[in-house]
Design a protein around this motif. Structure first.
Motif, short mmCIF file in Angstrom:
data_model
loop_
_atom_site.label_atom_id
_atom_site.label_comp_id
_atom_site.label_asym_id
_atom_site.label_seq_id
_atom_site.Cartn_x
_atom_site.Cartn_y
_atom_site.Cartn_z
N ARG A 51 -6.80 -11.50 -7.48
CA ARG A 51 -6.47 -12.54 -8.46
C ARG A 51 -6.22 -13.89 -7.79
N GLY A 52 -6.37 -13.93 -6.47
CA GLY A 52 -6.18 -15.18 -5.75
C GLY A 52 -4.74 -15.49 -5.42
N GLU A 53 -3.85 -14.55 -5.61
CA GLU A 53 -2.45 -14.76 -5.29
C GLU A 53 -2.21 -14.60 -3.79
N GLN A 54 -1.04 -14.96 -3.36
CA GLN A 54 -0.68 -14.81 -1.95
C GLN A 54 -0.62 -13.33 -1.58
N VAL A 55 -1.10 -13.00 -0.40
CA VAL A 55 -1.07 -11.61 0.07
C VAL A 55 0.38 -11.16 0.23
N PRO A 56 0.78 -10.07 -0.44
CA PRO A 56 2.16 -9.57 -0.26
C PRO A 56 2.28 -8.83 1.07
N ARG A 86 -8.76 -11.51 4.10
CA ARG A 86 -8.30 -10.97 2.81
C ARG A 86 -9.26 -9.89 2.31
N ASN A 87 -10.55 -10.14 2.41
CA ASN A 87 -11.55 -9.16 1.96
C ASN A 87 -11.50 -7.89 2.81
N ALA A 88 -11.30 -8.07 4.12
CA ALA A 88 -11.22 -6.90 4.99
C ALA A 88 -9.99 -6.06 4.66
N LEU A 89 -8.89 -6.72 4.35
CA LEU A 89 -7.68 -6.00 3.99
C LEU A 89 -7.87 -5.24 2.69
N VAL A 90 -8.47 -5.88 1.70
CA VAL A 90 -8.75 -5.21 0.42
C VAL A 90 -9.64 -4.00 0.65
N SER A 91 -10.65 -4.15 1.51
CA SER A 91 -11.56 -3.04 1.79
C SER A 91 -10.83 -1.86 2.41
N ASP A 92 -9.91 -2.13 3.33
CA ASP A 92 -9.16 -1.05 3.98
C ASP A 92 -8.19 -0.39 3.01
N LEU A 93 -7.52 -1.18 2.20
CA LEU A 93 -6.60 -0.61 1.21
C LEU A 93 -7.36 0.29 0.23
N ALA A 94 -8.51 -0.19 -0.23
CA ALA A 94 -9.32 0.58 -1.18
C ALA A 94 -9.85 1.85 -0.54
N LEU A 127 0.18 4.58 -2.48
CA LEU A 127 -1.13 4.23 -3.04
C LEU A 127 -0.98 3.24 -4.19
N LEU A 128 0.08 3.40 -4.97
CA LEU A 128 0.36 2.46 -6.05
C LEU A 128 0.68 1.08 -5.49
N VAL A 129 1.44 1.04 -4.40
CA VAL A 129 1.73 -0.24 -3.74
C VAL A 129 0.45 -0.88 -3.23
N TYR A 130 -0.41 -0.08 -2.64
CA TYR A 130 -1.69 -0.61 -2.15
C TYR A 130 -2.52 -1.17 -3.30
N ARG A 131 -2.53 -0.49 -4.43
CA ARG A 131 -3.28 -0.99 -5.60
C ARG A 131 -2.73 -2.33 -6.07
N GLU A 132 -1.43 -2.46 -6.05
CA GLU A 132 -0.82 -3.73 -6.46
C GLU A 132 -1.21 -4.83 -5.48
N GLY A 133 -1.26 -4.51 -4.20
CA GLY A 133 -1.71 -5.49 -3.21
C GLY A 133 -3.13 -5.94 -3.46
N ILE A 134 -4.00 -4.99 -3.76
CA ILE A 134 -5.41 -5.32 -4.07
C ILE A 134 -5.48 -6.22 -5.30
N ALA A 180 -3.72 1.61 11.03
CA ALA A 180 -3.54 0.69 12.15
C ALA A 180 -4.10 -0.69 11.82
N ARG A 181 -5.23 -0.73 11.12
CA ARG A 181 -5.82 -2.02 10.74
C ARG A 181 -4.97 -2.71 9.68
N ILE A 182 -4.44 -1.96 8.74
CA ILE A 182 -3.59 -2.55 7.69
C ILE A 182 -2.32 -3.13 8.32
N LEU A 183 -1.73 -2.41 9.25
CA LEU A 183 -0.53 -2.90 9.93
C LEU A 183 -0.82 -4.19 10.69
N ALA A 184 -1.97 -4.23 11.35
CA ALA A 184 -2.33 -5.43 12.10
C ALA A 184 -2.60 -6.60 11.15
N ALA A 185 -3.27 -6.33 10.05
CA ALA A 185 -3.65 -7.39 9.11
C ALA A 185 -2.45 -7.96 8.37
N THR A 186 -1.41 -7.16 8.18
CA THR A 186 -0.24 -7.60 7.42
C THR A 186 0.93 -8.01 8.32
#
Length: 250
Positions: A76-81, A153-161, A64-71, A137-143
């Protein structure tokens, strides 16, 4: 069986044989065996089922901490890890969903249902397991490849959150309500036997080092994101507020 009795399982209480007991829906026979079920070879203490599941929740918290860092980075407009998030989602899928949650659904939840306890809570927890697998499954597909468009990017943030929001209260309810009650309603011999079953399953899936192997995988992800240093999460000492209730104005 009192809390004290459960916490103080003695070799005398565990000695001897008892009839096999089958948990409804599990298809697994649980039998009392020798004191080695609790102490293992050479009287090495074994991890109890609730302790085993709760330390696995520690792995979940780290993800969950890793997911927060990804969000944080995406917002912040950085590259998606993508690589780190994909590796983290694989830990969720392999360790949490295919191992941890299966133990809960096969052994913990049926026992509580049999005892007529927490039926609504168990129904909700099972539904959340299902929803969590869909999100993973959606996070795996998106990354699998770095999300390029703003919509991706917004969809990925939504799933992580959404995953974080669901699993924080999920694991808290299990740690504070479900697991303690499971221990209370489970006979001591069956409780001890489950500890051995959990350990054997962990080694079968993840090798002889089991849990330690998974912890190292998570540590590597944290290092890749530079969030492995525990001290960086300590709040800085602030001199903003006046001391001893006196105004800082001169």
């Amino acid at each position: 069986m009192s809390r004290r009795d459960l916490l103080g399982l003695s070799t005398v209480a565990l000695a001897g044989a008892v009839p096999l007991t089958v948990y409804p829906g599990s298809g697994t026979a649980l039998a009392a065996e020798s004191p080695s079920l609790v102490h293992g070879h050479g009287h090495k203490p074994r991890v109890t089922p609730p302790e085993d599941l709760m330390r696995e929740h520690g792995v979940l918290k780290s993800i969950l901490l890793v997911y927060r860092e990804g969000i944080r980075r995406i917002q912040r407009g950085e590259q998606v890890p993508a690589q780190a998030l994909h590796a983290a989602a694989r830990v969720i899928r392999d360790f949490i969903e295919h191992h941890h949650e299966q133990l809960e659904e096969k052994y913990i939840f049926p026992r509580l249902r049999e005892a007529g306890r927490l039926r609504h809570t168990i129904t909700v927890l099972c539904l959340q397991h299902k929803r969590g697998r869909e999100v993973t499954a959606r996070i795996l597909a998106a990354t699998h490849h770095s999300a390029a468009s703003a919509h991706q990017r917004n969809a990925l943030v939504s799933d992580l959150a959404a995953f974080i929001r669901m699993y924080e209260p999920h694991e808290a309810r299990e740690d504070t309500v479900v697991f303690p009650l499971f221990r209370k309603v489970t006979p001591a011999r069956q409780f001890a036997r489950l500890g051995e079953i959990f350990e054997a399953e962990e080694h079968r899936r993840f090798g002889h080092r089991g849990f330690t192997t998974v912890v190292h995988r998570v540590s590597d992800i944290e290092k890749a994101l530079h969030i492995h240093d525990l001290s960086q999460f300590t709040p800085r000492k602030s001199s903003t507020y006046p001391r001893h209730g006196r105004s800082s104005a001169r």
